[in-house]
Design a protein around this motif. Structure first.
Motif, PDB file in Angstrom:
ATOM      1  N   PRO A  72      -3.875  12.456   0.068  1.00 24.67           N
ATOM      2  CA  PRO A  72      -4.262  10.559   0.287  1.00 24.67           C
ATOM      3  C   PRO A  72      -2.111  10.139   0.611  1.00 24.67           C
ATOM      4  O   PRO A  72      -1.828   9.140   0.925  1.00 24.67           O
ATOM      5  CB  PRO A  72      -2.818  10.907  -1.213  1.00 24.67           C
ATOM      6  N   CYS A  73      -1.225  11.092   1.039  1.00 21.93           N
ATOM      7  CA  CYS A  73      -0.458  10.702   1.419  1.00 21.93           C
ATOM      8  C   CYS A  73      -0.517  10.089   2.727  1.00 21.93           C
ATOM      9  O   CYS A  73       1.036   9.988   3.635  1.00 21.93           O
ATOM     10  CB  CYS A  73       1.110  11.617   1.400  1.00 21.93           C
ATOM     11  N   TYR A  74      -1.461  10.193   3.698  1.00 23.78           N
ATOM     12  CA  TYR A  74      -1.128   9.953   5.148  1.00 23.78           C
ATOM     13  C   TYR A  74      -1.297   8.672   5.001  1.00 23.78           C
ATOM     14  O   TYR A  74      -2.064   7.148   4.585  1.00 23.78           O
ATOM     15  CB  TYR A  74      -2.413  10.935   6.151  1.00 23.78           C
ATOM     16  N   PRO A  75      -0.786   8.049   6.214  1.00 26.30           N
ATOM     17  CA  PRO A  75       0.359   8.800   7.788  1.00 26.30           C
ATOM     18  C   PRO A  75       1.260   8.241   6.375  1.00 26.30           C
ATOM     19  O   PRO A  75       1.622   7.052   6.097  1.00 26.30           O
ATOM     20  CB  PRO A  75       0.143   7.795   8.256  1.00 26.30           C
ATOM     21  N   SER A  90       9.240  17.993   1.623  1.00 23.80           N
ATOM     22  CA  SER A  90       9.480  16.725   1.570  1.00 23.80           C
ATOM     23  C   SER A  90       7.932  16.109   1.741  1.00 23.80           C
ATOM     24  O   SER A  90       7.297  15.136   2.016  1.00 23.80           O
ATOM     25  CB  SER A  90      10.165  16.303   2.647  1.00 23.80           C
ATOM     26  N   CYS A  91       7.256  17.716   2.155  1.00 23.57           N
ATOM     27  CA  CYS A  91       5.471  17.147   1.770  1.00 23.57           C
ATOM     28  C   CYS A  91       4.970  18.077   1.096  1.00 23.57           C
ATOM     29  O   CYS A  91       4.432  19.033   0.903  1.00 23.57           O
ATOM     30  CB  CYS A  91       5.098  17.699   3.386  1.00 23.57           C
ATOM     31  N   PRO A  92       3.959  17.395   1.303  1.00 20.95           N
ATOM     32  CA  PRO A  92       2.833  18.010  -0.046  1.00 20.95           C
ATOM     33  C   PRO A  92       2.019  19.349   0.918  1.00 20.95           C
ATOM     34  O   PRO A  92       1.782  19.357   1.718  1.00 20.95           O
ATOM     35  CB  PRO A  92       1.463  17.027  -0.647  1.00 20.95           C
ATOM     36  N   LEU A 141       1.582  24.980   4.347  1.00 26.33           N
ATOM     37  CA  LEU A 141       1.085  24.464   5.126  1.00 26.33           C
ATOM     38  C   LEU A 141       0.727  22.997   4.551  1.00 26.33           C
ATOM     39  O   LEU A 141      -0.250  22.845   3.518  1.00 26.33           O
ATOM     40  CB  LEU A 141      -0.282  24.258   5.673  1.00 26.33           C
ATOM     41  N   PRO A 142       0.967  21.210   5.544  1.00 29.68           N
ATOM     42  CA  PRO A 142       0.914  20.243   4.556  1.00 29.68           C
ATOM     43  C   PRO A 142      -0.151  19.492   5.021  1.00 29.68           C
ATOM     44  O   PRO A 142      -1.382  19.928   5.531  1.00 29.68           O
ATOM     45  CB  PRO A 142       1.808  20.067   6.363  1.00 29.68           C
ATOM     46  N   ARG A 143      -0.406  19.029   4.247  1.00 24.91           N
ATOM     47  CA  ARG A 143      -1.552  19.582   3.451  1.00 24.91           C
ATOM     48  C   ARG A 143      -2.966  18.385   4.474  1.00 24.91           C
ATOM     49  O   ARG A 143      -3.947  18.765   4.981  1.00 24.91           O
ATOM     50  CB  ARG A 143      -1.795  18.475   1.834  1.00 24.91           C
TER      51      ARG A 143
END
Length: 147
Positions: A92-95, A105-107, A121-123
């Motif tokens: 859901p963080c994309y983009p 800073s990244c799931p 790894l970044p989701r």
């Protein structure tokens, strides 16, 4: 019908898999040699990375697995572009439209590749459905076959 050549820096070595039709060159070739290979390839596939961005300078087909950028702000004007966006239900963080300089800073998720676990790894980099990718490869392959 295909031979796959993997390239990238030393950090890409653990993500390579062994197969008779894969030539694992990550960590062995410099960026210039990798760009030269991309310019002559039938298809370039990869995440938002130097090699895929470099391939955008050439008319070769390319599949960019988008992560922090949207098609509109990265691949919109690329020729032979088959970019794939992550599934927003999975990521859901994309983009997020940001460069990440730390893991905080990244799931993050862990991924299992051929029985090997790769952590943190970044989701969004794992959220492109493999069937979508396969079908896109088939589309490019069919166009290549019928050229």
């Amino acid at each position: 019908d295909s031979v796959i050549i993997t390239v990238g820096g030393p950090e890409s070595i653990p993500m390579q898999v062994q197969h008779p039709q894969i030539i694992p060159l990550a960590g062995q070739w410099d960026i210039r040699r990798s760009f030269a290979l991309a310019s002559k390839s039938d298809l370039v596939i990869g995440p938002e990375s130097a090699i895929v961005n470099g391939a955008s300078c050439f008319d070769v087909p390319k599949i960019c697995l988008l992560s922090h950028s949207s098609k509109n702000n990265l691949t919109k004007y690329w020729t032979n572009n088959y970019s794939l966006e992550p599934d927003t239900e999975v990521a859901p963080c994309y983009p997020c439209h940001q460069l990440h300089y730390s893991l905080e800073s990244c799931p993050l998720v862990d991924l299992d590749i051929d029985g090997r676990s790769i952590s943190n790894l970044p989701r969004c980099t794992t959220a492109v459905d493999p069937d979508r990718l396969y079908n896109t490869i088939e589309t490019v392959y069919t166009k290549w076959l019928n050229r």
